[in-house]
Design a protein around this motif. Structure first.
Motif, mmCIF file in Angstrom:
data_model
loop_
_atom_site.group_PDB
_atom_site.id
_atom_site.type_symbol
_atom_site.label_atom_id
_atom_site.label_comp_id
_atom_site.label_asym_id
_atom_site.label_seq_id
_atom_site.Cartn_x
_atom_site.Cartn_y
_atom_site.Cartn_z
ATOM 1 N N ARG A 298 -17.405 -1.057 -5.524
ATOM 2 C CA ARG A 298 -18.170 -0.096 -4.723
ATOM 3 C C ARG A 298 -17.326 0.407 -3.544
ATOM 4 N NH1 ARG A 298 -23.371 0.510 -4.821
ATOM 5 N NH2 ARG A 298 -23.750 -1.578 -5.620
ATOM 6 N N THR A 299 -16.625 -0.498 -2.883
ATOM 7 C CA THR A 299 -15.764 -0.130 -1.750
ATOM 8 C C THR A 299 -14.638 0.766 -2.216
ATOM 9 O OG1 THR A 299 -16.295 -2.252 -0.727
ATOM 10 C CG2 THR A 299 -14.392 -1.077 0.143
ATOM 11 N N TRP A 300 -14.029 0.447 -3.343
ATOM 12 C CA TRP A 300 -12.938 1.260 -3.879
ATOM 13 C C TRP A 300 -13.432 2.674 -4.192
ATOM 14 C CZ3 TRP A 300 -12.197 3.646 -8.626
ATOM 15 C CH2 TRP A 300 -10.918 4.175 -8.829
ATOM 16 N N LEU B 259 -3.558 9.437 -11.143
ATOM 17 C CA LEU B 259 -4.083 9.290 -9.784
ATOM 18 C C LEU B 259 -4.996 8.071 -9.675
ATOM 19 C CD1 LEU B 259 -4.363 10.353 -6.898
ATOM 20 C CD2 LEU B 259 -6.183 11.869 -7.720
ATOM 21 N N THR B 260 -5.838 7.881 -10.667
ATOM 22 C CA THR B 260 -6.730 6.711 -10.669
ATOM 23 C C THR B 260 -5.914 5.436 -10.778
ATOM 24 O OG1 THR B 260 -8.411 8.049 -11.768
ATOM 25 C CG2 THR B 260 -8.736 5.670 -11.798
ATOM 26 N N ARG B 261 -4.925 5.453 -11.654
ATOM 27 C CA ARG B 261 -4.062 4.282 -11.843
ATOM 28 C C ARG B 261 -3.379 3.902 -10.535
ATOM 29 N NH1 ARG B 261 -1.456 6.178 -16.211
ATOM 30 N NH2 ARG B 261 0.373 6.913 -15.108
ATOM 31 N N GLN B 262 -2.850 4.889 -9.831
ATOM 32 C CA GLN B 262 -2.180 4.622 -8.558
ATOM 33 C C GLN B 262 -3.168 4.104 -7.516
ATOM 34 O OE1 GLN B 262 -0.451 8.488 -7.971
ATOM 35 N NE2 GLN B 262 1.419 7.961 -9.085
ATOM 36 N N SER B 263 -4.357 4.645 -7.485
ATOM 37 C CA SER B 263 -5.374 4.185 -6.527
ATOM 38 C C SER B 263 -5.800 2.751 -6.818
ATOM 39 C CB SER B 263 -6.596 5.099 -6.565
ATOM 40 O OG SER B 263 -6.260 6.383 -6.143
ATOM 41 N N CYS B 264 -5.906 2.411 -8.087
ATOM 42 C CA CYS B 264 -6.281 1.038 -8.459
ATOM 43 C C CYS B 264 -5.209 0.050 -8.015
ATOM 44 C CB CYS B 264 -6.477 0.922 -9.963
ATOM 45 S SG CYS B 264 -7.955 1.704 -10.585
#
Length: 175
Positions: free
Chosen positions: A85-87, A70-75
């Motif tokens: 900070r925005t991410w 999930l983190t990988r996809q969000s990145c």
């Protein structure tokens, strides 16, 4: 503690390697060679962005971010120009369990770092990692592996725009 089974033979307790309860896929993701490759990709991208090595401490941020789907996809959906900070503000669910994931991977990352240094995939200079350009000869074609390496390169460039203390604070962990 030893146990005496009905046969009368004494058996030493099994050594807990921590691998018994992990699924085979998870075990493959925690392979020291894979960790070495993803840290090398991140260090190479960091070096190209800043002309300085990647702080070793970032290894403990990059690996859990890269290995968590999930983190990988969000990145990967974030723009390179987006501030960390925005991410973090846009992806609160990704960050919710991050401190626990990062803590769970400390030993795995240490093993990957030792592997990378021993096999000259990375070089340690002070408190920074420098790529040695010795990535394995053949990396198997696998979509998830390619995804992991692409994300680690993105994170290497992206986190280079922030100081290490800020990265740790934004991700909710302490060095």
């Amino acid at each position: 503690m030893t146990t005496v089974p009905p046969t009368g033979r004494i058996h030493a307790p099994a050594i807990d390697t921590g691998r018994a309860e992990r699924a085979p896929t998870t075990d493959a993701m925690y392979n020291p060679a894979l960790i070495a490759c993803l840290l090398s990709a991140a260090a190479d991208a960091h070096l190209k962005q800043t002309s300085s090595g990647m702080p070793v401490a970032l290894s403990f941020i990059i690996a859990p971010m890269t290995l968590h789907r999930l983190t990988r996809q969000s990145c990967q959906t974030a723009r390179f120009t987006t501030h960390l900070r925005t991410w973090v503000e846009r992806n609160p669910l990704v960050c919710v369990g991050f401190p626990e994931r990062a803590q769970d991977l400390v030993d795995v990352v240490r093993q990957g770092l030792r592997f990378a240094l021993r096999h000259e995939v990375l070089r340690l200079s002070g408190d920074v990692l420098l790529p040695r350009g010795r990535v394995p000869v053949r990396i198997p074609d696998h979509p998830e592996l390619e995804d992991i390496l692409r994300t680690s390169r993105l994170l290497g460039r992206w986190l280079a725009k922030n100081d290490t203390a800020t990265v740790f604070a934004l991700m909710g962990v302490k060095p």
